[in-house]
Design a protein around this motif. Sequence first.
Motif, PDB file in Angstrom:
ATOM      1  N   ASN A   1       0.825  -1.199   0.000  1.00 61.14           N
ATOM      2  CA  ASN A   1       0.000   0.000   0.000  1.00 61.14           C
ATOM      3  C   ASN A   1       0.863   1.254   0.000  1.00 61.14           C
ATOM      4  O   ASN A   1       1.720   1.424   0.866  1.00 61.14           O
ATOM      5  CB  ASN A   1      -0.910   0.009   1.237  1.00 61.14           C
ATOM      6  CG  ASN A   1      -1.840   1.200   1.256  1.00 61.14           C
ATOM      7  OD1 ASN A   1      -2.151   1.760   0.216  1.00 61.14           O
ATOM      8  ND2 ASN A   1      -2.295   1.580   2.439  1.00 61.14           N
TER       9      ASN A   1
ATOM     10  N   LEU B   1      -0.419  -4.222   3.147  1.00 63.66           N
ATOM     11  CA  LEU B   1      -1.818  -3.978   3.488  1.00 63.66           C
ATOM     12  C   LEU B   1      -2.326  -5.076   4.403  1.00 63.66           C
ATOM     13  O   LEU B   1      -2.124  -6.265   4.143  1.00 63.66           O
ATOM     14  CB  LEU B   1      -2.663  -3.933   2.213  1.00 63.66           C
ATOM     15  CG  LEU B   1      -4.149  -3.607   2.384  1.00 63.66           C
ATOM     16  CD1 LEU B   1      -4.325  -2.169   2.887  1.00 63.66           C
ATOM     17  CD2 LEU B   1      -4.898  -3.814   1.066  1.00 63.66           C
TER      18      LEU B   1
ATOM     19  N   GLN C   1      -9.848  -0.714  -2.196  1.00 69.57           N
ATOM     20  CA  GLN C   1      -8.941  -0.112  -3.174  1.00 69.57           C
ATOM     21  C   GLN C   1      -9.478   1.264  -3.541  1.00 69.57           C
ATOM     22  O   GLN C   1     -10.642   1.411  -3.915  1.00 69.57           O
ATOM     23  CB  GLN C   1      -8.837  -0.970  -4.437  1.00 69.57           C
ATOM     24  CG  GLN C   1      -7.898  -0.370  -5.479  1.00 69.57           C
ATOM     25  CD  GLN C   1      -7.804  -1.210  -6.743  1.00 69.57           C
ATOM     26  OE1 GLN C   1      -8.665  -2.048  -7.000  1.00 69.57           O
ATOM     27  NE2 GLN C   1      -6.774  -0.974  -7.525  1.00 69.57           N
TER      28      GLN C   1
ATOM     29  N   GLN D   1      -4.305   7.347   0.349  1.00 67.54           N
ATOM     30  CA  GLN D   1      -3.624   6.061   0.230  1.00 67.54           C
ATOM     31  C   GLN D   1      -4.306   5.221  -0.847  1.00 67.54           C
ATOM     32  O   GLN D   1      -5.500   5.361  -1.108  1.00 67.54           O
ATOM     33  CB  GLN D   1      -3.581   5.325   1.564  1.00 67.54           C
ATOM     34  CG  GLN D   1      -4.836   5.332   2.381  1.00 67.54           C
ATOM     35  CD  GLN D   1      -4.613   4.754   3.773  1.00 67.54           C
ATOM     36  OE1 GLN D   1      -3.719   3.942   4.013  1.00 67.54           O
ATOM     37  NE2 GLN D   1      -5.450   5.154   4.704  1.00 67.54           N
TER      38      GLN D   1
ATOM     39  N   TYR E   1      -4.784   1.990  -0.890  1.00 71.33           N
ATOM     40  CA  TYR E   1      -5.632   0.954  -0.294  1.00 71.33           C
ATOM     41  C   TYR E   1      -5.865   1.334   1.167  1.00 71.33           C
ATOM     42  O   TYR E   1      -5.130   2.160   1.736  1.00 71.33           O
ATOM     43  CB  TYR E   1      -4.967  -0.424  -0.353  1.00 71.33           C
ATOM     44  CG  TYR E   1      -4.688  -0.921  -1.750  1.00 71.33           C
ATOM     45  CD1 TYR E   1      -5.612  -1.698  -2.435  1.00 71.33           C
ATOM     46  CD2 TYR E   1      -3.473  -0.621  -2.386  1.00 71.33           C
ATOM     47  CE1 TYR E   1      -5.349  -2.169  -3.721  1.00 71.33           C
ATOM     48  CE2 TYR E   1      -3.201  -1.078  -3.666  1.00 71.33           C
ATOM     49  CZ  TYR E   1      -4.150  -1.853  -4.323  1.00 71.33           C
ATOM     50  OH  TYR E   1      -3.888  -2.310  -5.601  1.00 71.33           O
TER      51      TYR E   1
END
Length: 337
Positions: free
Chosen positions: A6, A31, A42, A101, A103
């Motif tokens: 991530n 992640l 996502q 971000q 994820y």
Amino acid sequence: MSTIQNERILLVSRPKGVPTAENFTIDQQPLEEAAEGQLQIQTLYISVDPYMRGRMSEAKSYAASYALNEPVSGGSIGKVLQSNDSRYQEGDIVVGGWGWQRYAVVDADTCRKVDPELAPISTAVGVLGMPGLTAYFGTLRIGNPQPGETLVVSGAGGAVGMLVGQIGKIKGCRVVGISGSEEKNRYLLDELGFDAVINYKDEKPVREALEEACPDGVDIYFDNVGGEISDAVIDLLNTNARIPLCGQISLYNNEKPDIGPRIQPTLLKRTVLLKGFLVGDYAADAAEGLKEMGSWVKEGKLKYRENVVEGFENTPQAFIGLFSGENLGKQLVKVTD
């Protein structure tokens, strides 16, 4: 642990004045899996908004300051990859506040499902999200527009301002928009039906332009910017005028308090209502607002524009661009399809 790496954009230093790219950095970390009651998401779109600048400071405000070396939080839209909550399925589109971000793993209670059939999903952080509700409640609950009144909105080319003006038109007002570019003003006039527009960057003083655009004074001033523009509008307020105080973007990057006119005598003599508000004040009525805003969009009474920047890595620059007025409408970052 998931095999997904991530990417996150962290705030690494507090801006002094206008934020710069050096205030941010990108890191990577594995992640996590979704625990009970959580979703693994996502990110598809990231919202960047002026209020985030205040949270980058340590100054006391209505929301906690962002922690250094942590992802910048804010509105995001994403697709559910993994669900450990019976209300959500893999593939659902959701909106929440996990921020900058690629994820995220979040509590399901912090998300809201988005119906892709109702409108493009990007509207969930725009006209059918926080900016839309801000315009809706500020204009209707505080501004209380009446047919024939004059409504002035600053920051009229932004995500909130252009909606405020259109809501004013729906309610029968004469609407005057203030923005900083001819492109924005042409859109407000030709596409959105504003009655008059003012470019505050023109040589003509804003006060003089306002007197021409508002011959009967100002009944509602929806304030998004503060500073000298608001000083000029306040001089023209009518008796019993209302000011929904939404934002002060012209002041957000000041390192010292701004010194301006003493407005209290004007407000007192003209019995003006000035009320600062946060969209969260109306959380209990959010469904009502979204329903009516959605109806207006569907009926073509309410139009919107989005300024979409491609690429996750460009999120800080998209945010910084807000303070030079680069965006026409809602500023978004598209992370992936």
